[in-house]
Design an enzyme around this catalytic site. Structure first.
Site, PDB file in Angstrom:
ATOM      1  N   ASP A 101      21.261  -0.650  30.293  1.00 58.25           N
ATOM      2  CA  ASP A 101      21.172  -2.039  29.872  1.00 58.25           C
ATOM      3  C   ASP A 101      20.357  -2.084  28.570  1.00 58.25           C
ATOM      4  O   ASP A 101      20.885  -1.811  27.500  1.00 58.25           O
ATOM      5  CB  ASP A 101      20.543  -2.830  31.028  1.00 58.25           C
ATOM      6  N   THR A 102      19.066  -2.368  28.653  1.00 63.92           N
ATOM      7  CA  THR A 102      18.242  -2.378  27.439  1.00 63.92           C
ATOM      8  C   THR A 102      18.018  -0.960  26.890  1.00 63.92           C
ATOM      9  O   THR A 102      17.750  -0.780  25.709  1.00 63.92           O
ATOM     10  CB  THR A 102      16.850  -2.988  27.721  1.00 63.92           C
TER      11      THR A 102
HETATM   12  P1  IMP Z   1      17.351  -0.756  31.291  1.00 59.18           P
HETATM   13  O1  IMP Z   1      16.032  -0.069  31.339  1.00 59.18           O
HETATM   14  O2  IMP Z   1      17.273  -2.157  30.785  1.00 59.18           O
HETATM   15  O3  IMP Z   1      18.442   0.046  30.581  1.00 59.18           O
HETATM   16  O4  IMP Z   1      17.771  -1.014  32.778  1.00 59.18           O
HETATM   17  C1  IMP Z   1      18.549  -0.194  33.492  1.00 59.18           C
HETATM   18  C2  IMP Z   1      18.293  -0.447  34.955  1.00 59.18           C
HETATM   19  O5  IMP Z   1      18.326  -1.844  35.269  1.00 59.18           O
HETATM   20  C3  IMP Z   1      19.398   0.189  35.741  1.00 59.18           C
HETATM   21  O6  IMP Z   1      18.967   1.422  36.228  1.00 59.18           O
HETATM   22  C4  IMP Z   1      19.645  -0.776  36.859  1.00 59.18           C
HETATM   23  O7  IMP Z   1      18.914  -0.351  37.985  1.00 59.18           O
HETATM   24  C5  IMP Z   1      19.102  -2.083  36.413  1.00 59.18           C
HETATM   25  N1  IMP Z   1      20.210  -2.976  36.069  1.00 59.18           N
HETATM   26  C6  IMP Z   1      20.607  -3.363  34.837  1.00 59.18           C
HETATM   27  N2  IMP Z   1      21.653  -4.192  34.900  1.00 59.18           N
HETATM   28  C7  IMP Z   1      21.934  -4.324  36.230  1.00 59.18           C
HETATM   29  C8  IMP Z   1      22.950  -5.040  36.952  1.00 59.18           C
HETATM   30  O8  IMP Z   1      23.824  -5.725  36.403  1.00 59.18           O
HETATM   31  N3  IMP Z   1      22.922  -4.897  38.299  1.00 59.18           N
HETATM   32  C9  IMP Z   1      21.999  -4.144  38.962  1.00 59.18           C
HETATM   33  N4  IMP Z   1      21.044  -3.456  38.326  1.00 59.18           N
HETATM   34  C10 IMP Z   1      21.011  -3.550  36.971  1.00 59.18           C
END
Ligand code: IMP
Ligand code: MG
Length: 185
Positions: A101-102
């Site tokens: 995601d981020t």
């Molecule tokens: P990041 O650090 O923002 O890249 O977040 C990634 C983490 O957020 C992933 O490992 C997921 O566990 C959680 N995440 C992000 N988007 C979703 C979603 O749409 N559904 C469930 N978990 C999510």
């Protein structure tokens, strides 16, 4: 009012895509031994299926990462709550993640893993939300691009619900979890 769930990726599409990813990874790492590092809890089903689609000598380990905060948004503060247990020094590592995601979670994990001096670290994620990236992370293998929305199923949760669904669903939260009859799955 119950949570509203709409299917975005069917179990059949996931299974076909995972098989392809497995073939691609098998070809790319030919003659090598690979260590899969799955990120708990979200990637537990994807890791299990991907591992069985890869035809190489394989070791499997898991890390558990938590970003502070709950609900449908992730914060930039990540910590490791279960470290790897296999020695990855000099080995080829493929990190298996549910959603990028981020990018904060994977950026942090890459830094933590590099301390152990692996030969290589690549990333395989089931779903890439690349429009939402805040930090630069190179993802080597992507299952599906999904631009936006909160997703559940196939390991992904909302407040620990829905991990057991075999497809991936877009969730609009209500005030209570939606019940699933076996015939719907
Ligand atoms: P990041 O650090 O923002 O890249 O977040 C990634 C983490 O957020 C992933 O490992 C997921 O566990 C959680 N995440 C992000 N988007 C979703 C979603 O749409 N559904 C469930 N978990 C999510
Ligand atoms: Mg996760």
């Amino acid at each position: 009012m119950a949570d509203d769930l709409r299917e975005v990726i069917s179990a059949e599409s996931i299974s076909a895509r995972v098989k392809k990813l497995g073939e691609e990874i098998t070809g790319d790492y030919e003659g090598k031994e690979l260590i899969l590092v799955g990120i708990l809890k979200g990637a537990f089903i994807f890791t299990a299926d991907l591992a069985r689609a890869i035809d190489l000598p394989l070791e499997i380990d898991f890390v558990r990462l938590s970003s502070y905060g709950s609900g449908t948004t992730s914060s930039g503060f990540v910590r490791i709550s279960k470290d790897i247990e296999i020695d990855i020094r000099g080995k080829d590592v493929l990190v298996v993640e549910d959603i990028v995601d981020t990018g904060h979670t994977l950026k942090y994990l890459q830094e933590v893993l590099s301390i152990h001096k692996p030969a290589s670290v690549k990333i395989c994620c089931l779903i890439d939300k690349k429009e939402r990236r805040e930090v630069d992370v190179e993802v080597d293998y992507v299952g599906f691009d999904v631009p936006k929305g909160f997703l559940v199923g196939y390991g992904l949760d909302y407040n620990e619900q829905y991990r057991h669904l075999d497809g991936i669903y877009h969730l609009t939260p209500g005030c209570e979890p939606r019940a699933f009859r076996p015939s719907e799955r």
